[in-house]
Design a protein around this motif. Structure first.
Motif, PDB file in Angstrom:
ATOM      1  N   LYS A 152      -2.455  -7.169   8.013  1.00 45.50           N
ATOM      2  CA  LYS A 152      -1.955  -6.014   7.283  1.00 45.50           C
ATOM      3  C   LYS A 152      -3.006  -5.555   6.286  1.00 45.50           C
ATOM      4  O   LYS A 152      -3.801  -6.347   5.782  1.00 45.50           O
ATOM      5  CB  LYS A 152      -0.649  -6.349   6.561  1.00 45.50           C
ATOM      6  N   THR A 153      -3.006  -4.273   5.983  1.00 48.40           N
ATOM      7  CA  THR A 153      -3.975  -3.711   5.042  1.00 48.40           C
ATOM      8  C   THR A 153      -3.262  -2.970   3.913  1.00 48.40           C
ATOM      9  O   THR A 153      -2.149  -2.452   4.099  1.00 48.40           O
ATOM     10  CB  THR A 153      -4.936  -2.737   5.751  1.00 48.40           C
ATOM     11  N   HIS A 154      -3.908  -2.934   2.773  1.00 51.07           N
ATOM     12  CA  HIS A 154      -3.405  -2.199   1.612  1.00 51.07           C
ATOM     13  C   HIS A 154      -4.568  -1.452   0.968  1.00 51.07           C
ATOM     14  O   HIS A 154      -5.738  -1.827   1.130  1.00 51.07           O
ATOM     15  CB  HIS A 154      -2.755  -3.140   0.595  1.00 51.07           C
ATOM     16  N   GLN A 155      -4.233  -0.431   0.206  1.00 54.78           N
ATOM     17  CA  GLN A 155      -5.262   0.388  -0.428  1.00 54.78           C
ATOM     18  C   GLN A 155      -4.841   0.789  -1.837  1.00 54.78           C
ATOM     19  O   GLN A 155      -3.681   1.113  -2.086  1.00 54.78           O
ATOM     20  CB  GLN A 155      -5.541   1.647   0.398  1.00 54.78           C
ATOM     21  N   VAL A 156      -5.812   0.740  -2.738  1.00 56.90           N
ATOM     22  CA  VAL A 156      -5.621   1.213  -4.112  1.00 56.90           C
ATOM     23  C   VAL A 156      -6.685   2.270  -4.386  1.00 56.90           C
ATOM     24  O   VAL A 156      -7.882   2.016  -4.215  1.00 56.90           O
ATOM     25  CB  VAL A 156      -5.745   0.065  -5.137  1.00 56.90           C
ATOM     26  N   ILE A 157      -6.254   3.444  -4.816  1.00 56.38           N
ATOM     27  CA  ILE A 157      -7.164   4.541  -5.156  1.00 56.38           C
ATOM     28  C   ILE A 157      -7.049   4.790  -6.656  1.00 56.38           C
ATOM     29  O   ILE A 157      -5.961   5.066  -7.161  1.00 56.38           O
ATOM     30  CB  ILE A 157      -6.826   5.814  -4.369  1.00 56.38           C
ATOM     31  N   LEU A 158      -8.159   4.679  -7.367  1.00 57.17           N
ATOM     32  CA  LEU A 158      -8.167   4.800  -8.824  1.00 57.17           C
ATOM     33  C   LEU A 158      -8.640   6.187  -9.242  1.00 57.17           C
ATOM     34  O   LEU A 158      -9.738   6.627  -8.864  1.00 57.17           O
ATOM     35  CB  LEU A 158      -9.078   3.734  -9.438  1.00 57.17           C
ATOM     36  N   GLY A 159      -7.806   6.873 -10.026  1.00 55.59           N
ATOM     37  CA  GLY A 159      -8.150   8.192 -10.540  1.00 55.59           C
ATOM     38  C   GLY A 159      -8.644   8.130 -11.975  1.00 55.59           C
ATOM     39  O   GLY A 159      -9.270   7.159 -12.397  1.00 55.59           O
ATOM     40  N   LYS A 160      -8.313   9.141 -12.748  1.00 56.08           N
ATOM     41  CA  LYS A 160      -8.782   9.216 -14.128  1.00 56.08           C
ATOM     42  C   LYS A 160      -7.740   8.635 -15.086  1.00 56.08           C
ATOM     43  O   LYS A 160      -6.581   8.422 -14.710  1.00 56.08           O
ATOM     44  CB  LYS A 160      -9.085  10.663 -14.503  1.00 56.08           C
ATOM     45  N   PRO A 161      -8.114   8.373 -16.350  1.00 58.32           N
ATOM     46  CA  PRO A 161      -7.143   7.862 -17.332  1.00 58.32           C
ATOM     47  C   PRO A 161      -6.084   8.915 -17.660  1.00 58.32           C
ATOM     48  O   PRO A 161      -6.290  10.114 -17.471  1.00 58.32           O
ATOM     49  CB  PRO A 161      -8.010   7.545 -18.560  1.00 58.32           C
ATOM     50  N   PHE A 163      -3.331  10.799 -20.461  1.00 58.20           N
ATOM     51  CA  PHE A 163      -3.639  11.665 -21.601  1.00 58.20           C
ATOM     52  C   PHE A 163      -4.099  10.901 -22.836  1.00 58.20           C
ATOM     53  O   PHE A 163      -4.920  11.395 -23.603  1.00 58.20           O
ATOM     54  CB  PHE A 163      -2.417  12.529 -21.953  1.00 58.20           C
ATOM     55  N   ASN A 164      -3.594   9.684 -23.061  1.00 58.70           N
ATOM     56  CA  ASN A 164      -4.004   8.908 -24.246  1.00 58.70           C
ATOM     57  C   ASN A 164      -4.936   7.760 -23.897  1.00 58.70           C
ATOM     58  O   ASN A 164      -5.155   6.858 -24.715  1.00 58.70           O
ATOM     59  CB  ASN A 164      -2.778   8.384 -25.001  1.00 58.70           C
ATOM     60  N   ASN A 165      -5.481   7.777 -22.692  1.00 57.27           N
ATOM     61  CA  ASN A 165      -6.497   6.812 -22.265  1.00 57.27           C
ATOM     62  C   ASN A 165      -5.997   5.365 -22.306  1.00 57.27           C
ATOM     63  O   ASN A 165      -6.765   4.443 -22.554  1.00 57.27           O
ATOM     64  CB  ASN A 165      -7.757   6.940 -23.136  1.00 57.27           C
ATOM     65  N   SER A 166      -4.716   5.163 -22.062  1.00 60.26           N
ATOM     66  CA  SER A 166      -4.150   3.818 -22.093  1.00 60.26           C
ATOM     67  C   SER A 166      -3.932   3.240 -20.694  1.00 60.26           C
ATOM     68  O   SER A 166      -3.895   2.025 -20.536  1.00 60.26           O
ATOM     69  CB  SER A 166      -2.819   3.816 -22.857  1.00 60.26           C
ATOM     70  N   PHE A 167      -3.783   4.103 -19.698  1.00 59.66           N
ATOM     71  CA  PHE A 167      -3.585   3.655 -18.315  1.00 59.66           C
ATOM     72  C   PHE A 167      -4.400   4.538 -17.377  1.00 59.66           C
ATOM     73  O   PHE A 167      -5.002   5.532 -17.794  1.00 59.66           O
ATOM     74  CB  PHE A 167      -2.098   3.722 -17.932  1.00 59.66           C
ATOM     75  N   LEU A 168      -4.400   4.137 -16.105  1.00 63.64           N
ATOM     76  CA  LEU A 168      -5.075   4.899 -15.072  1.00 63.64           C
ATOM     77  C   LEU A 168      -4.065   5.472 -14.093  1.00 63.64           C
ATOM     78  O   LEU A 168      -3.071   4.817 -13.770  1.00 63.64           O
ATOM     79  CB  LEU A 168      -6.056   4.010 -14.288  1.00 63.64           C
ATOM     80  N   TYR A 169      -4.339   6.678 -13.623  1.00 61.63           N
ATOM     81  CA  TYR A 169      -3.569   7.198 -12.500  1.00 61.63           C
ATOM     82  C   TYR A 169      -4.098   6.564 -11.222  1.00 61.63           C
ATOM     83  O   TYR A 169      -5.311   6.409 -11.043  1.00 61.63           O
ATOM     84  CB  TYR A 169      -3.697   8.723 -12.427  1.00 61.63           C
ATOM     85  N   ALA A 170      -3.191   6.189 -10.343  1.00 54.71           N
ATOM     86  CA  ALA A 170      -3.604   5.514  -9.115  1.00 54.71           C
ATOM     87  C   ALA A 170      -2.616   5.804  -7.998  1.00 54.71           C
ATOM     88  O   ALA A 170      -1.451   6.167  -8.242  1.00 54.71           O
ATOM     89  CB  ALA A 170      -3.713   4.012  -9.344  1.00 54.71           C
ATOM     90  N   GLN A 171      -3.099   5.643  -6.783  1.00 55.09           N
ATOM     91  CA  GLN A 171      -2.253   5.678  -5.600  1.00 55.09           C
ATOM     92  C   GLN A 171      -2.346   4.326  -4.904  1.00 55.09           C
ATOM     93  O   GLN A 171      -3.432   3.754  -4.794  1.00 55.09           O
ATOM     94  CB  GLN A 171      -2.689   6.787  -4.641  1.00 55.09           C
ATOM     95  N   ASN A 179       9.585  15.120   1.907  1.00 56.35           N
ATOM     96  CA  ASN A 179       9.519  16.353   1.123  1.00 56.35           C
ATOM     97  C   ASN A 179       8.086  16.866   0.971  1.00 56.35           C
ATOM     98  O   ASN A 179       7.846  17.855   0.265  1.00 56.35           O
ATOM     99  CB  ASN A 179      10.132  16.132  -0.258  1.00 56.35           C
ATOM    100  N   GLY A 180       7.139  16.174   1.601  1.00 58.30           N
ATOM    101  CA  GLY A 180       5.743  16.588   1.507  1.00 58.30           C
ATOM    102  C   GLY A 180       5.070  16.155   0.229  1.00 58.30           C
ATOM    103  O   GLY A 180       4.001  16.676  -0.120  1.00 58.30           O
ATOM    104  N   ASN A 181       5.652  15.182  -0.501  1.00 54.60           N
ATOM    105  CA  ASN A 181       5.091  14.704  -1.756  1.00 54.60           C
ATOM    106  C   ASN A 181       4.521  13.297  -1.596  1.00 54.60           C
ATOM    107  O   ASN A 181       4.791  12.605  -0.614  1.00 54.60           O
ATOM    108  CB  ASN A 181       6.156  14.700  -2.853  1.00 54.60           C
ATOM    109  N   THR A 182       3.739  12.877  -2.583  1.00 54.42           N
ATOM    110  CA  THR A 182       3.165  11.535  -2.604  1.00 54.42           C
ATOM    111  C   THR A 182       3.340  10.941  -3.995  1.00 54.42           C
ATOM    112  O   THR A 182       3.481  11.677  -4.981  1.00 54.42           O
ATOM    113  CB  THR A 182       1.677  11.573  -2.214  1.00 54.42           C
ATOM    114  N   GLN A 183       3.317   9.613  -4.081  1.00 57.61           N
ATOM    115  CA  GLN A 183       3.566   8.921  -5.344  1.00 57.61           C
ATOM    116  C   GLN A 183       2.259   8.641  -6.090  1.00 57.61           C
ATOM    117  O   GLN A 183       1.257   8.234  -5.489  1.00 57.61           O
ATOM    118  CB  GLN A 183       4.292   7.596  -5.094  1.00 57.61           C
ATOM    119  N   VAL A 184       2.280   8.853  -7.406  1.00 60.14           N
ATOM    120  CA  VAL A 184       1.172   8.506  -8.299  1.00 60.14           C
ATOM    121  C   VAL A 184       1.699   7.506  -9.320  1.00 60.14           C
ATOM    122  O   VAL A 184       2.744   7.729  -9.939  1.00 60.14           O
ATOM    123  CB  VAL A 184       0.595   9.746  -9.008  1.00 60.14           C
ATOM    124  N   LEU A 185       0.971   6.402  -9.502  1.00 58.49           N
ATOM    125  CA  LEU A 185       1.387   5.337 -10.416  1.00 58.49           C
ATOM    126  C   LEU A 185       0.500   5.318 -11.648  1.00 58.49           C
ATOM    127  O   LEU A 185      -0.631   5.816 -11.638  1.00 58.49           O
ATOM    128  CB  LEU A 185       1.318   3.977  -9.720  1.00 58.49           C
TER     129      LEU A 185
END
Length: 257
Positions: A152-161, A163-171, A179-185
């Motif tokens: 099995k495979t998994h993937q983590v995509i790291l975006g930018k921090p 608004f307050n630079n405390s966490f990262l947006y990721a998929q 519904n044609g949407n995707t989740q951002v964590l």
């Protein structure tokens, strides 16, 4: 007279009742305060529990399940592969333009695998794919691909921090729903710290390689100018030597008579 007596009796009963109920109210007041305080505590505990439940475990596999990890950043791409042997090194690394795998630094790899196994997301939001650029996910700073022993495979995509630079947006294992949407964590910034490194930080320098490097440095730094003068110095020294011509000796005329 009877009316007066009756009136007094009614007043006495009313006063007694007022005193009685007032005394009961006074006795119950601490209990009511304590109950109110307890309700506030319980409400706070429930709120904390709700906040804790919003943190979701990112993955459910263990470190032992990981077979290999591919890391792609803006600067390089590398492959980490777990050794099937019991002895060290536990991980090998294949660098760009490297002819063969080299031992990987175990502490650096363990830092990454611990995040993958134990990492949690703070929250998530559903967005349209055309909004990925708002979260830095159209051109991610890093992509981590994990392959498990069960294939099995998994993937983590790291975006930018955020608004307050405390966490990262990721998929994580991004998919498009009905519904044609995707989740951002929202994930820990430690993920970025774990993969955005110099290539040399991933490599485990063996003792033999370290000794060889030290020998080369010693050879370079051990040469003294006095021991091996350069050619120009030798030529200058040679040119400064005086060449003495032989002095002719003539016979004394007094002795020739």
């Amino acid at each position: 007279m009877k009316r007066t007596t009756l009136t007094l009796v009614i007043l006495a009963l009313g006063l007694s009742g007022f005193v009685y109920f007032d005394e009961i109210r006074r006795k119950n007041q601490p209990q009511q305060f304590a109950q109110s305080h307890l309700n506030k505590i319980n409400q706070g505990n429930r709120q904390n529990q709700q906040n804790q439940t919003t943190q979701q475990q990112i993955f459910s596999f263990n470190v032992e399940d990981v077979l290999s990890i591919d890391i792609k950043t803006k600067d390089y791409t590398l492959n980490l592969e777990k050794s099937q042997k019991l002895e060290a090194p536990k991980w090998s690394i294949k660098l760009p333009k490297s002819p063969k795998p080299e031992p990987a630094k175990e502490a650096i790899v363990s830092y990454l695998t611990d995040l993958l196994v134990k990492g949690k997301s703070e929250s998530s939001v559903s967005i349209s794919p055309n909004q990925l650029s708002e979260f830095g996910l159209d051109k991610p700073q890093a992509t981590i691909d994990i392959k498990l022993k069960n294939q099995k495979t998994h993937q983590v995509i790291l975006g930018k921090p955020n608004f307050n630079n405390s966490f990262l947006y990721a998929q994580v294992d991004p998919v498009i729903d009905n519904n044609g949407n995707t989740q951002v964590l929202l994930v820990s910034k430690d993920f970025a710290n774990a993969v955005n490194r110099e290539l040399s930080e991933w490599q485990e320098i063996s003792q033999a390689s370290a000794n060889k490097a030290n020998e080369k440095n010693s050879e370079k730094s051990g040469k003294q100018p006095s021991e091996e003068p350069d050619q120009k110095t030798q030529q200058n020294t040679k040119n400064t030597k005086l060449e003495l011509a032989p002095i002719p000796i003539y016979p004394n005329p007094a002795h020739t008579k």
